[in-house]
Scaffold this motif. Structure first.
Motif, PDB file in Angstrom:
ATOM      1  N   ILE B 285       0.848  -1.186   0.000  1.00  0.00           N
ATOM      2  CA  ILE B 285       0.000   0.000   0.000  1.00  0.00           C
ATOM      3  C   ILE B 285       0.885   1.237   0.000  1.00  0.00           C
ATOM      4  N   VAL B 286       0.582   2.142  -0.894  1.00  0.00           N
ATOM      5  CA  VAL B 286       1.296   3.410  -0.921  1.00  0.00           C
ATOM      6  C   VAL B 286       0.318   4.465  -0.424  1.00  0.00           C
ATOM      7  N   GLU B 287       0.580   4.971   0.757  1.00  0.00           N
ATOM      8  CA  GLU B 287      -0.368   5.868   1.414  1.00  0.00           C
ATOM      9  C   GLU B 287       0.094   7.314   1.260  1.00  0.00           C
ATOM     10  N   ASP B 288      -0.668   8.059   0.478  1.00  0.00           N
ATOM     11  CA  ASP B 288      -0.358   9.473   0.224  1.00  0.00           C
ATOM     12  C   ASP B 288      -1.009  10.302   1.319  1.00  0.00           C
ATOM     13  N   ASP B 289      -0.178  11.059   2.061  1.00  0.00           N
ATOM     14  CA  ASP B 289      -0.724  11.859   3.163  1.00  0.00           C
ATOM     15  C   ASP B 289      -0.369  13.337   2.987  1.00  0.00           C
ATOM     16  N   THR B 290      -0.492  13.788   1.742  1.00  0.00           N
ATOM     17  CA  THR B 290      -0.085  15.148   1.376  1.00  0.00           C
ATOM     18  C   THR B 290      -0.793  16.230   2.190  1.00  0.00           C
ATOM     19  N   TYR B 291      -2.049  15.980   2.561  1.00  0.00           N
ATOM     20  CA  TYR B 291      -2.832  17.023   3.231  1.00  0.00           C
ATOM     21  C   TYR B 291      -2.855  16.834   4.752  1.00  0.00           C
ATOM     22  N   ALA B 299      -6.133  11.504  13.374  1.00  0.00           N
ATOM     23  CA  ALA B 299      -6.796  10.837  12.251  1.00  0.00           C
ATOM     24  C   ALA B 299      -6.191   9.449  12.109  1.00  0.00           C
ATOM     25  N   THR B 300      -6.891   8.587  11.404  1.00  0.00           N
ATOM     26  CA  THR B 300      -6.414   7.213  11.215  1.00  0.00           C
ATOM     27  C   THR B 300      -5.619   7.108   9.922  1.00  0.00           C
ATOM     28  N   ARG B 301      -4.472   6.446  10.029  1.00  0.00           N
ATOM     29  CA  ARG B 301      -3.663   6.200   8.835  1.00  0.00           C
ATOM     30  C   ARG B 301      -3.308   4.712   8.775  1.00  0.00           C
ATOM     31  N   LEU B 302      -3.187   4.203   7.574  1.00  0.00           N
ATOM     32  CA  LEU B 302      -2.815   2.795   7.421  1.00  0.00           C
ATOM     33  C   LEU B 302      -1.430   2.555   8.017  1.00  0.00           C
ATOM     34  N   ALA B 303      -0.532   3.497   7.827  1.00  0.00           N
ATOM     35  CA  ALA B 303       0.838   3.321   8.319  1.00  0.00           C
ATOM     36  C   ALA B 303       0.888   3.249   9.843  1.00  0.00           C
ATOM     37  N   ILE B 312       3.912   2.012   2.417  1.00  0.00           N
ATOM     38  CA  ILE B 312       4.897   3.048   2.126  1.00  0.00           C
ATOM     39  C   ILE B 312       4.172   4.372   2.292  1.00  0.00           C
ATOM     40  N   TYR B 313       4.701   5.218   3.153  1.00  0.00           N
ATOM     41  CA  TYR B 313       4.006   6.459   3.512  1.00  0.00           C
ATOM     42  C   TYR B 313       4.650   7.632   2.786  1.00  0.00           C
ATOM     43  N   VAL B 314       3.819   8.501   2.204  1.00  0.00           N
ATOM     44  CA  VAL B 314       4.328   9.638   1.426  1.00  0.00           C
ATOM     45  C   VAL B 314       3.772  10.943   1.984  1.00  0.00           C
ATOM     46  N   GLY B 315       4.649  11.907   2.196  1.00  0.00           N
ATOM     47  CA  GLY B 315       4.222  13.207   2.721  1.00  0.00           C
ATOM     48  C   GLY B 315       4.844  14.360   1.957  1.00  0.00           C
ATOM     49  N   SER B 316       4.435  15.564   2.295  1.00  0.00           N
ATOM     50  CA  SER B 316       4.836  16.742   1.514  1.00  0.00           C
ATOM     51  C   SER B 316       4.825  17.992   2.369  1.00  0.00           C
ATOM     52  N   PHE B 317       5.656  18.955   2.004  1.00  0.00           N
ATOM     53  CA  PHE B 317       5.583  20.277   2.614  1.00  0.00           C
ATOM     54  C   PHE B 317       5.099  21.323   1.610  1.00  0.00           C
ATOM     55  N   LEU B 330       9.269  10.126   1.546  1.00  0.00           N
ATOM     56  CA  LEU B 330       8.602   8.853   1.753  1.00  0.00           C
ATOM     57  C   LEU B 330       9.240   8.178   2.946  1.00  0.00           C
ATOM     58  N   ALA B 331       8.456   7.333   3.614  1.00  0.00           N
ATOM     59  CA  ALA B 331       8.971   6.570   4.745  1.00  0.00           C
ATOM     60  C   ALA B 331       8.523   5.129   4.549  1.00  0.00           C
ATOM     61  N   CYS B 332       9.426   4.194   4.782  1.00  0.00           N
ATOM     62  CA  CYS B 332       9.083   2.791   4.533  1.00  0.00           C
ATOM     63  C   CYS B 332      10.056   1.895   5.293  1.00  0.00           C
ATOM     64  N   ALA B 333       9.948   0.600   5.067  1.00  0.00           N
ATOM     65  CA  ALA B 333      10.836  -0.350   5.713  1.00  0.00           C
ATOM     66  C   ALA B 333      12.294  -0.065   5.314  1.00  0.00           C
ATOM     67  N   PRO B 334      13.238  -0.356   6.227  1.00  0.00           N
ATOM     68  CA  PRO B 334      14.637   0.047   5.982  1.00  0.00           C
ATOM     69  C   PRO B 334      15.225  -0.470   4.667  1.00  0.00           C
TER      70      PRO B 334
END
Lengths: 469, 469
Positions: B285-291, B299-303, B312-317, B330-334
């Motif tokens: 699962i690629v979880e986009d958490d831009t907002y 809030a609930t997140r899959l990650a 795999i978690y994706v964020g933005s500034f 992005l943040a994910c397993a090592p």
């Protein structure tokens, strides 16, 4: 050898134990220290850093408590295995192989150990105009019309594209600003082109030797990489013709001026032959001109003959202005520029208009020409120095460079420079052995020397003693 | 309608004719004005810009001389056809189709006409902390330890990764800095993941409706896009299960919190069901958490449930600090983080350490929390305003947003919002019709409204008169 840079002097420094814990933790997190690796013995680590053994004991113990290290009775401290590795099914062996060439780049970008990086493809930061960049950043941030929070336009900051139009005109390449697409460095430009043109299974021609990172990237697209042997005048036209009897490439990625790694440049006759073959066999040419501004005086480019009909031209400001800004560009036929802009958008939305304005300022404020003159003079001297040095230690040079930062040289009688590079690495010197410039990673007697770093006496000492002269 | 912004007042302005020539030339080069398009009649253009007709005649004549325009007797001036288009064999129809969704993004980034952009996915620049960004840019440029000319490290500026580690811990997601890879915006993060995981022909699940630019990007990889219907609680688990009976997806790209475009957020029960299905059917699962930072409170997140094993978690500034800086992560397993770092390197060498340090400064200087509070309050008010407005004009809202900048609404009885969007466009208002959020570009009655731009009275005037209320 684990060497941390510890601050034992300044008043504001963190406690030494914290510095050591942080430094080792960072290396483990970043996989510089990998699971199972043994840490230096306490006594050795303390002596090497000129600190107390009690400090080291406390730091190691804390890292054990944090789960980063394991203590094995009588044998020392080891990096702990990782838990929770994911069950990611990797695409295939091709991905692993794709990174072989890029590994060296990864290492050299990551390495902050103070090793002498004679193998890198960039100049020492203090050769560039750091003060000018800082000054212009401040000037730009003060201007109220500078967009600092919003997206840039899809093709990139128009005044910079107009500057590039003028600069290309100087090189004899006619391109309107609308044919120029600004990118996140030349590497992204190559990537966008590859992404648009290629699909898995396609054949693609590249220079052999050539730019390693490009090979890694193209391999990730699952294409067939075929190396075109490079001569001192550019790609070998006879070899190219023979390869064309067997393969139907979609594109030929080549580097015309101050070619990486051989530092040789394309001759007009070879340029003409290559374009004839491209016409006859109907493939596109992607011409990488990253080192253009290091070339003193005129040079031949494929885009200059072809005028961007069959050639896609790629340039960069990373080598002469700043690699940190990540500003490169491509220029091509108008319809293609529109399509490549779309590819750029879907992959990264937009490039940084702030960085693009900064490059524009640097190019137009009038110092850029002087900076290039200074760099070219300094590189000429460093190249002289390197040529003499390599001669003294018995290496033979491929072709005397007409500019730029590279010398391509080999030890006579050696068929593989990897061993010499390994010995250099152990001696704290990073060399770039020839096999990483080969699309198939074939053994090679050659090495690429960065003349700016070759000025450091450690290189001559190492080569002199290792090669026995 | 061609509207140029002409400077008729300041002393340092270019002559008007030059301004007009430059403005029209830029639009032709940038393909905003395409070949064959008719220009406004001289009289109309002059009246609209409140300038002399002679000025317009001179500008048009010069553009004809430059080859940009053609004059057709009795009929007016037209954009000239282009010459020298290349014989580029395009990969296939799939590329053309890939851009359908992205076209709207392209247009809205390019459009400087003063249209009201109610359809965009970002806030007006003056809602963000432009002064703070400028101040920190200057501060950073003054510091002697700021790298302004050299490449960044492969994974990105470590202190920012450590900040992200802390911020993820606040969201209940355990990730060490070594598991975080900084990227050129969230879009590049999604691209890197796609590039690593997918190959042509793979099946990929996405939200339906969902982020259009991602669809365009995934289509370029030649994958099979399958939309998972979205409910107000997240992906529809029953529909997901049914689709899994037919397809074996490599990955599911989904958006959990303040979902784009519906503004709804994932419920814990749905999160659990989705992860159960991911486990059973073995996809990532690629979880986009831009907002993420627009969401007030938890809030609930899959990650958060999965702890980056399968997610795999994706964020933005880009949305809260600056889109110009192009900093995402992005943040994910090592092990995966190491591989994705390699993919990043081959595609763009490195991201901008300057931009990353700037984001680090903005996050750590103490104003970021206050900025978010301010944005959240202001967005809440604007959302209130939009909800009342939409009710007044008779549109029905999908679900009342708990934060963020979007409202998803439809006109009752309409099956396709494209017509309304077309009418809006003619009235100088850019709306985002539902079909562009559909992986298959299917007609949809929905529209996405950006509440910050919906404050402009032009929107209500247009909707009121067009919908007949």
């Amino acid at each position: 050898m684990l060497q941390l840079s510890l601050d034992t002097a300044s008043e504001t420094a963190l406690p030494l134990v914290d510095q050591i814990v942080g430094g080792i933790r960072a290396r483990i997190d970043d996989r510089v220290l990998r699971p199972g690796v043994r840490l230096p013995p306490i006594r050795g680590f303390a002596a090497q850093h000129e600190i107390s053994r009690f400090t080291v004991v406390e730091a190691y113990d804390r890292l054990v408590a944090l789960g980063y290290l394991q203590s094995r009775r009588g044998s020392g401290f080891y990096v702990a295995p990782r838990h929770g590795a994911p069950a990611v099914e990797q695409r295939s062996g091709e991905i692993e192989r794709a990174f072989d060439n890029a590994g060296v780049l990864h290492q050299s970008l990551e390495d902050t150990s103070g090793r002498l990086k004679v193998g890198v493809g960039w100049l020492p930061p203090d050769w560039l105009d750091e003060d000018g960049v800082r000054r212009n950043i401040r000037a730009l941030a003060r201007r109220s019309d500078t967009k600092v929070v919003s997206y840039g336009t899809p093709q990139g900051y128009r005044p910079l594209r107009e500057q590039i139009e003028l600069r290309l005109a100087d090189l004899g390449i006619g391109a309107r600003a609308g044919q120029v697409v600004l990118t996140h460095g030349a590497t992204q430009a190559l990537d966008i082109v590859a992404r648009y043109l290629l699909k898995a299974g396609d054949s693609v021609f590249v220079d052999d030797p050539g730019y390693w990172n490009l090979f890694a990237n193209l391999r990730l697209y699952g294409v067939n990489l075929i190396g075109v042997p490079r001569t001192a005048d550019g790609p070998d036209p006879e070899a190219l013709e023979k390869l064309l009897a067997e393969h139907r490439p979609k594109a030929f990625f080549t580097h015309s001026v101050l070619h990486n790694p051989t530092a040789s440049s394309l001759s007009p006759a070879t340029a003409f032959r290559v374009l004839q073959l491209a016409e006859k066999h109907d493939f596109l040419i992607v011409e990488d001109d990253t080192y253009a501004d290091f070339h003193p005086g005129p040079a031949t480019r494929l885009a200059q003959l072809d005028q961007l009909r069959r050639v896609i031209y790629v340039g960069s400001f990373s080598k002469t202005l700043s690699a940190s800004l990540r500003v490169g560009f491509l220029a091509c036929a108008p319809e293609l520029a529109a399509a490549l802009t779309d590819v750029k958008i879907v992959g990264c939305v937009s490039t940084s208009e702030f960085a693009e304005r900064l490059v524009y300022l640097m190019l137009t404020e009038g110092h850029y020409r002087k900076l290039l003159d200074r760099l070219q003079r300094r590189l000429a001297q460093a190249t002289e120095h390197s040529l003499r040095l390599l001669e003294r230690v018995g290496l033979s040079v491929y072709a005397e460079p007409k500019g730029g930062m590279f010398v391509w040289a080999a030890a006579p009688g050696s068929s593989d420079s990897a061993r010499l590079a390994g010995q250099a690495s152990a001696a704290g010197i990073m060399l770039a052995p020839g096999h990483i410039f080969s699309p198939q990673m074939q053994a090679s007697p050659w090495l690429r020397f960065n003349v700016a770093y070759a000025l450091d006496p450690r290189l001559e000492r190492f080569l002199g003693s290792t090669l026995g002269r």
